[in-house]
Scaffold this motif. Structure first.
Motif, mmCIF file in Angstrom:
data_model
loop_
_atom_site.group_PDB
_atom_site.id
_atom_site.type_symbol
_atom_site.label_atom_id
_atom_site.label_comp_id
_atom_site.label_asym_id
_atom_site.label_seq_id
_atom_site.Cartn_x
_atom_site.Cartn_y
_atom_site.Cartn_z
ATOM 1 N N ILE A 199 0.851 -1.197 0.000
ATOM 2 C CA ILE A 199 0.000 0.000 0.000
ATOM 3 C C ILE A 199 0.878 1.235 0.000
ATOM 4 C CG2 ILE A 199 -1.752 1.319 1.243
ATOM 5 C CD1 ILE A 199 -2.790 -1.260 2.421
ATOM 6 N N SER A 200 0.585 2.147 -0.900
ATOM 7 C CA SER A 200 1.219 3.466 -0.925
ATOM 8 C C SER A 200 0.320 4.428 -0.154
ATOM 9 C CB SER A 200 1.393 3.947 -2.367
ATOM 10 O OG SER A 200 1.786 5.307 -2.410
ATOM 11 N N VAL A 201 0.913 5.169 0.772
ATOM 12 C CA VAL A 201 0.137 6.070 1.637
ATOM 13 C C VAL A 201 0.633 7.497 1.433
ATOM 14 C CG1 VAL A 201 -0.610 6.562 3.987
ATOM 15 C CG2 VAL A 201 -0.083 4.202 3.319
ATOM 16 N N LEU A 202 -0.220 8.327 0.872
ATOM 17 C CA LEU A 202 0.137 9.735 0.688
ATOM 18 C C LEU A 202 0.038 10.457 2.029
ATOM 19 C CD1 LEU A 202 -1.365 10.419 -2.781
ATOM 20 C CD2 LEU A 202 0.786 11.395 -2.007
ATOM 21 N N THR A 203 1.142 11.071 2.441
ATOM 22 C CA THR A 203 1.160 11.759 3.730
ATOM 23 C C THR A 203 1.282 13.273 3.586
ATOM 24 O OG1 THR A 203 3.561 11.460 3.951
ATOM 25 C CG2 THR A 203 2.153 9.744 4.869
ATOM 26 N N GLU A 204 1.418 13.776 2.358
ATOM 27 C CA GLU A 204 1.529 15.219 2.144
ATOM 28 C C GLU A 204 0.179 15.874 2.419
ATOM 29 O OE1 GLU A 204 1.614 19.104 0.672
ATOM 30 O OE2 GLU A 204 0.329 17.573 -0.232
ATOM 31 N N GLU A 205 0.180 16.945 3.214
ATOM 32 C CA GLU A 205 -1.068 17.519 3.717
ATOM 33 C C GLU A 205 -1.666 18.596 2.809
ATOM 34 O OE1 GLU A 205 -0.507 18.828 7.714
ATOM 35 O OE2 GLU A 205 0.445 16.958 8.352
#
Length: 255
Positions: A81-87
């Protein structure tokens, strides 16, 4: 829309990290092998992404929680799973890594990483891998510093290239996992030929991922036939009525 806007959006985070007397301790749990998971299903591995919004699409899916989507992806047979953490642009959060670790799948932190401090902070989460975009680094020395920090903490760097020059820099520094992004983050345009052209330079010891713009199992199969080991998919999954069923279409070749 220059790529620098993403770097600028991370300035506050870097300022905060620099102000800390001590970073959080590294995560002490197990980090499932990211490249290992891909190799276990290659060719044909799917890296399914939790992506709430993007600069090109705006809000994509703000209603489905990381728990819900992570469970769908695990059941559907995703390799990781790729998790985007940029807000700012993607409405992500670092906490999503902790939440989605419950799936047991290896996690990729997808963000705009430019400094070793961000790598050290990632190491406090259950992430197995971290995205490192070559074009964000003016010098190979700066890029190599981040790659060395990944090695220090046992994080697998997924080194992203947009063109032959980026790829040459990545390979010269010994990148083992290479991602070709079909979307140019400077223009937001997509060109699948980018992947087809660059994969001809793949070395035997490398694991390759094609990302962005792949929306059908048939397009995905062409990427695998061209030499890619995995696909990273975000918008096509999260914009669908059921992200898990969309993953199943690819993991089962549309059957």
């Amino acid at each position: 829309m220059p790529l620098s806007r993403f770097v600028k959006a991370k300035e506050e985070e870097l300022t905060r990290l620099r102000s800390l007397k001590q970073l959080p301790a590294p995560y002490r749990g197990k980090r499932p092998g990211f490249a290992e998971a891909i190799r276990g299903q290659m060719p044909g591995a799917i890296i399914a992404e939790y992506k709430r919004a993007s600069p090109s699409k705006g809000d994509i899916n703000l209603t489905m929680s990381p728990e819900e989507v992570g469970s769908m992806y695990a059941r559907a047979g995703a390799s990781a799973i790729s998790v985007l953490t940029e807000e700012t642009y993607f409405k992500g959060d670092l906490s999503y890594l902790h939440i989605m670790a419950k799936t047991g799948l290896p996690l990729l932190r997808k963000d705009f990483i430019t400094h070793p401090l961000q790598v050290a902070m990632t190491a406090s989460t259950p992430a197995s891998a971290i995205l490192v975009i070559v074009r964000l680094f003016e010098t190979d020395a700066e890029l190599n510093a981040v790659l060395r920090e990944c090695q220090t903490f046992g994080l697998e760097p997924v080194v992203e290239a947009f063109d032959a020059h980026d790829l040459q820099r990545a390979q010269s520094l010994g990148a083992r996992i290479i991602q070709i992004n079909n979307r140019d983050l400077a223009t937001l345009g997509i060109d699948l030929n980018r992947s087809y052209e660059l994969v001809t330079r793949k070395q035997k010891h490398e694991t390759w991922i094609s990302a962005s713009g792949i929306t059908t199992p048939q397009a995905g199969q062409k990427m695998f036939e061209a030499g890619f080991d995995a696909l990273l998919m975000g918008t096509a999954l999260m914009a669908s009525d059921h992200p898990g069923r969309m993953v199943e279409r690819f993991t089962r070749n549309g059957s």
